[in-house]
Every structure is written in C-alpha cells, then in structure tokens.
Design a protein around this motif. Structure first.
Motif, mmCIF file in Angstrom:
data_model
loop_
_atom_site.group_PDB
_atom_site.id
_atom_site.type_symbol
_atom_site.label_atom_id
_atom_site.label_comp_id
_atom_site.label_asym_id
_atom_site.label_seq_id
_atom_site.Cartn_x
_atom_site.Cartn_y
_atom_site.Cartn_z
ATOM 1 N N VAL A 253 0.848 -1.210 0.000
ATOM 2 C CA VAL A 253 0.000 0.000 0.000
ATOM 3 C C VAL A 253 0.875 1.249 0.000
ATOM 4 N N LEU A 254 1.952 1.210 0.780
ATOM 5 C CA LEU A 254 2.856 2.355 0.856
ATOM 6 C C LEU A 254 3.490 2.644 -0.502
ATOM 7 N N ALA A 255 3.866 1.600 -1.242
ATOM 8 C CA ALA A 255 4.493 1.786 -2.556
ATOM 9 C C ALA A 255 3.549 2.521 -3.503
ATOM 10 N N ALA A 256 2.273 2.126 -3.490
ATOM 11 C CA ALA A 256 1.296 2.790 -4.360
ATOM 12 C C ALA A 256 1.063 4.229 -3.937
ATOM 13 N N ASN A 257 0.963 4.453 -2.633
ATOM 14 C CA ASN A 257 0.688 5.806 -2.147
ATOM 15 C C ASN A 257 1.860 6.751 -2.362
ATOM 16 N N ILE A 258 3.072 6.248 -2.143
ATOM 17 C CA ILE A 258 4.243 7.104 -2.302
ATOM 18 C C ILE A 258 4.401 7.547 -3.748
ATOM 19 N N SER A 259 4.269 6.604 -4.677
ATOM 20 C CA SER A 259 4.445 6.978 -6.081
ATOM 21 C C SER A 259 3.379 7.978 -6.506
ATOM 22 N N SER A 260 2.141 7.766 -6.053
ATOM 23 C CA SER A 260 1.069 8.687 -6.413
ATOM 24 C C SER A 260 1.291 10.065 -5.799
ATOM 25 N N THR A 261 1.737 10.084 -4.549
ATOM 26 C CA THR A 261 1.899 11.351 -3.837
ATOM 27 C C THR A 261 3.029 12.186 -4.405
ATOM 28 N N ILE A 262 4.179 11.566 -4.601
ATOM 29 C CA ILE A 262 5.356 12.300 -5.039
ATOM 30 C C ILE A 262 5.211 12.802 -6.469
ATOM 31 N N VAL A 263 4.635 11.955 -7.328
ATOM 32 C CA VAL A 263 4.631 12.260 -8.755
ATOM 33 C C VAL A 263 3.431 13.108 -9.169
ATOM 34 N N GLN A 264 2.346 13.076 -8.398
ATOM 35 C CA GLN A 264 1.128 13.763 -8.818
ATOM 36 C C GLN A 264 1.331 15.264 -9.072
ATOM 37 N N PRO A 265 2.028 15.999 -8.204
ATOM 38 C CA PRO A 265 2.273 17.416 -8.524
ATOM 39 C C PRO A 265 3.108 17.599 -9.790
ATOM 40 N N LEU A 266 4.018 16.662 -10.061
ATOM 41 C CA LEU A 266 4.827 16.765 -11.277
ATOM 42 C C LEU A 266 3.956 16.610 -12.521
ATOM 43 N N PHE A 267 3.023 15.657 -12.471
ATOM 44 C CA PHE A 267 2.094 15.517 -13.582
ATOM 45 C C PHE A 267 1.211 16.761 -13.694
ATOM 46 N N GLY A 268 0.820 17.321 -12.551
ATOM 47 C CA GLY A 268 0.023 18.542 -12.579
ATOM 48 C C GLY A 268 0.777 19.691 -13.222
ATOM 49 N N HIS A 269 2.065 19.827 -12.874
ATOM 50 C CA HIS A 269 2.890 20.878 -13.466
ATOM 51 C C HIS A 269 3.049 20.660 -14.967
ATOM 52 N N ALA A 270 3.225 19.389 -15.357
ATOM 53 C CA ALA A 270 3.350 19.077 -16.785
ATOM 54 C C ALA A 270 2.055 19.418 -17.523
ATOM 55 N N ALA A 271 0.903 19.117 -16.891
ATOM 56 C CA ALA A 271 -0.377 19.425 -17.522
ATOM 57 C C ALA A 271 -0.540 20.931 -17.719
ATOM 58 N N ASP A 272 -0.057 21.712 -16.767
ATOM 59 C CA ASP A 272 -0.137 23.168 -16.898
ATOM 60 C C ASP A 272 0.710 23.680 -18.053
ATOM 61 N N ARG A 273 1.864 23.086 -18.225
ATOM 62 C CA ARG A 273 2.801 23.588 -19.229
ATOM 63 C C ARG A 273 2.479 23.082 -20.625
ATOM 64 N N PHE A 274 2.030 21.837 -20.719
ATOM 65 C CA PHE A 274 1.912 21.233 -22.045
ATOM 66 C C PHE A 274 0.488 20.818 -22.406
ATOM 67 N N SER A 275 -0.433 20.783 -21.448
ATOM 68 C CA SER A 275 -1.840 20.450 -21.705
ATOM 69 C C SER A 275 -1.959 19.150 -22.486
ATOM 70 N N LYS A 276 -1.845 18.005 -21.805
ATOM 71 C CA LYS A 276 -1.873 16.709 -22.447
ATOM 72 C C LYS A 276 -3.040 15.862 -21.931
ATOM 73 N N PRO A 277 -4.221 15.976 -22.537
ATOM 74 C CA PRO A 277 -5.357 15.144 -22.103
ATOM 75 C C PRO A 277 -5.093 13.650 -22.231
ATOM 76 N N TRP A 278 -4.137 13.259 -23.088
ATOM 77 C CA TRP A 278 -3.856 11.827 -23.230
ATOM 78 C C TRP A 278 -3.253 11.228 -21.962
ATOM 79 N N LEU A 279 -2.864 12.086 -20.999
ATOM 80 C CA LEU A 279 -2.413 11.561 -19.715
ATOM 81 C C LEU A 279 -3.522 10.778 -19.003
ATOM 82 N N MET A 280 -4.785 11.117 -19.295
ATOM 83 C CA MET A 280 -5.895 10.432 -18.611
ATOM 84 C C MET A 280 -6.041 8.975 -19.051
ATOM 85 N N PRO A 281 -6.157 8.668 -20.358
ATOM 86 C CA PRO A 281 -6.218 7.244 -20.721
ATOM 87 C C PRO A 281 -4.933 6.500 -20.372
#
Length: 386
Positions: free
Chosen positions: A45-73
């Motif tokens: 459970v910790l492995a799943a939560n850590i990866s989601s927690t640490i990386v989620q803001p990075l994906f958010g920052h990437a979405a702001d800069r590049f606007s990639k809806p394909w990240l959802m599928p």
C-alpha cells in the motif's frame, strides 16, 4: 457547465479509484499467496501511495505547461495494469514495483482530469468538482468489493479482471480527446498556466499554502474517523464488527450527499463560507460522538459528520485552482494528492495514541482539529482573480 464532459470525467475518476481502493483489499490474498508479513503487506500500500503522492504534482505541473489530455487514458491504463500485475508476478519486489506503477497511473490521471473539470465547469465550478469527487468516493467504495469478488472467484490471478473496466474506460476517454482539447481551447482556457500562453492572473502562493494546511487538517480528520470508527463501535460501544462496518457505510453515504451539497452551496454563496460552515459544524458534533454512549445516537451523529466533512471537498479544490490560475494542474495535484496523503500519515500516530491511552483519547484529538481548521479558514480571502 458541460454536463456530459463532467459526467464522463467523474466516471473515469470512479474507474481510476477502483484500482486505488482495491489494493488494501488485495492484501489478505497476497499475504497468504506469498507468505508475507503484515509489515510487508503494508509496504505494498505504501508503494502505491508514495508513487502517487510524489509524482502527482509533477504531472500537474506538466499538464499546466503542455496540456496533455492523453495523460488520462494513459493513467487509467497504468493504474489498472499495475494492480492487475500484483496478482501474477512471482516475487514480492515485483509486487512492490507493480503497486508503484499503479500509483503512477493514479498520479497521471487526477491533475489533468481535475484541470479539465475546472475548464468545463463554467461558473458552476463547485458543483462540477463535487460531481467529480463523488466519482472518486464511489470508486474507493466499489474497489474493495470488486477486488474481493473476483479474487474469491478466480484466486489471486483474478486481479487481471481489473483490466477490464480500466481498459474500456481508457478507450472511451481516448475517443473523447478531441472534445477535451476543444474545451481547453475555448476562451483561452487552454492557455491557463501553459508556458506558451498569457498569464491568467496573479498566483497567490501564500494563500494557497494556508489552504493546503486546511486540506491537511481535514484529511487527518477523515483518516482518523475512517480508522477508528469501526474500532470505537466494537471496543467502546460494545457492538459487533458488522455494526462497525455499518457505521462507516452511514458516514460514507452521508459524505456523498455532503459532497454534492457543498459544491452547490459554494456556487450559490461563497466557497470560503462553505468551508467555514463545514468546519464549524464539526466542532460540536465530533465531541458529541465521543460523549454519547447510546449506539443509535452515535450512528445518527455520523450523518451530520459525513455531511459537514465532505461538504468542503470541492470548495477547497476550486479555491486552490483559483489561487493558482497559472498552475491549475499543480494546484489540483497538491490538494487532491499530496495534502490528503500527508493527512493520512497521521493515522499511525493516532494509532499509537490509541494503543497507549485508548481509542476515545485518539478520537478526542481528532475532535480538536476542526477548531484549528476553522481558524485557518478565517485567514483565507477571496482570490484576487475572482
């Protein structure tokens, strides 16, 4: 508000969080299949939560800069694939890696989806975000049931069945990508926060930091109640395990309605007022839950608790997006992912208090938090960007 788009994103949120909600339900099967310790099971459970927690803001920052809806599928696919692989890989380390991949998928989906909800909502951002949030709540509720059902039917390799809903939803979202891109393009919305577009307003980082503290506080209350309410029913109120589970169901059901109600109230009145009302309502009802000794009265109190706690979900996310108009995705990644997970880390500390001083003492600490949340909410002001 583009209702069909909001509905689709909420459904995709549900399917994504089915995978996140399924992982704890897989632990008994994985522990038995691989002869793991409880600590090793918690590590999954910790492995799943850590990866989601640490990386989620990075994906958010990437979405702001590049606007990639394909990240959802892509996120849907990785979330389902990661969970599916936990049941078929041969070693514990590969299980950890699979759970980590599932967390990455969850992290990729949420910021981009929340960002699209913001743009598709028009002037009904609170209502739209609450609908999106209900999808996640239902996903966490359905995930354990679905995972348990397929594993009882097909054994540990039944995790492969989790690929079916995410695969179908990923295909549906994939075919809707042009529509998502068009939504971001209307009125210059796609430019918000992108490196190539104009600035949409002033980013209020200090206000956003205070809001993040509010989200963390609410998260501690949420995880504290979810952890200790069943135990409280069993060990303090002397009820059955089934009654403890029913108590969580009552609070969870109230949370769905509270989420929708909070979003509508925020759109009609004011987001900060709704946040303050939600925190203020918790101040008397949480101590009342601890004081009453009648199980029926305690069960009734869970209804206003669930309503008040969940009513602040969408207002806090929308406020964060408005405080950071040039970083909507990053804001979503922090308020949906990081701040919530930080709040969840307090659960083991509360558990230590319960071990040393009893469950009632641990819940008493939780009951004090709404006072601090309300005080911090009073420091918030409407965003300068409107």
């Amino acid at each position: 508000m583009k209702s069909r788009v909001i509905g689709l994103l909420s459904a995709a949120h549900l399917i994504t969080d089915i995978n996140q909600g399924a992982i704890p339900a897989l632990l008994p099967f994985l522990i038995a299949s691989h002869n793991l310790s409880y600590a090793a099971g918690a590590g999954i459970v910790l492995a799943a939560n850590i990866s989601s927690t640490i990386v989620q803001p990075l994906f958010g920052h990437a979405a702001d800069r590049f606007s990639k809806p394909w990240l959802m599928p892509l996120g849907l696919t990785f979330a389902g694939l990661g969970v599916a692989l936990t049941g078929i890989v041969p070693t514990y380390h590969l299980i950890l890696l699979s759970a980590f991949v599932a967390g990455l998928g969850v992290a990729a989906f949420h910021p981009e989806a929340a960002r699209l909800v913001f743009f598709a909502a028009g002037d009904k951002k609170g209502s739209a975000m609450s609908i999106f949030g209900v999808g996640g709540i239902l996903g966490f509720a359905v995930g354990p049931l679905f995972a348990t059902m397929v594993l009882l039917q097909w054994g540990i390799k039944g995790t492969l069945a989790l690929l079916v809903p995410v695969g179908l939803m990923a295909i549906v979202v994939l075919f809707q990508l042009p529509k998502f891109s068009a939504i971001q393009g209307t009125g210059g919305a796609a430019k918000a926060g992108s490196g190539s577009g104009p600035q949409q307003g002033i980013d209020e980082w200090k206000a956003f930091a205070r809001l993040t503290v509010v989200v963390i506080g609410r998260s501690i209350v949420f995880f504290g109640l979810n952890t200790f309410i069943p135990l409280y029913w069993i060990h303090v109120l002397n009820q059955s395990k089934a009654a403890g589970g029913t108590a969580l169901t009552v609070m969870g059901t109230a949370a769905v309605f509270g989420n929708l109600l909070g979003g509508k109230m925020a759109d009609r009145f004011d987001h900060i007022k709704v946040m303050l009302i939600g925190a203020t309502l918790l101040i008397p009802v949480l101590p009342a839950l601890i004081w009453v000794e009648n199980p029926t009265a305690a069960m009734v109190l869970l209804i206003p608790i669930g309503l008040a706690l969940s009513s602040t979900y969408s207002p806090t996310i929308v406020m964060g997006q408005r405080y950071l108009p040039n970083h909507v995705g990053l804001s979503s990644g922090i308020t949906i992912g990081v701040a919530v997970t930080i709040g969840g880390l307090a659960a083991p500390l509360l558990g230590k208090v319960a071990d040393l001083h009893g469950i009632r003492t641990a819940l008493t600490l939780v009951a004090f938090l709404p006072v601090l949340i309300a005080l911090m909410t009073l420091t918030l002001r409407p965003p300068k960007n409107g």
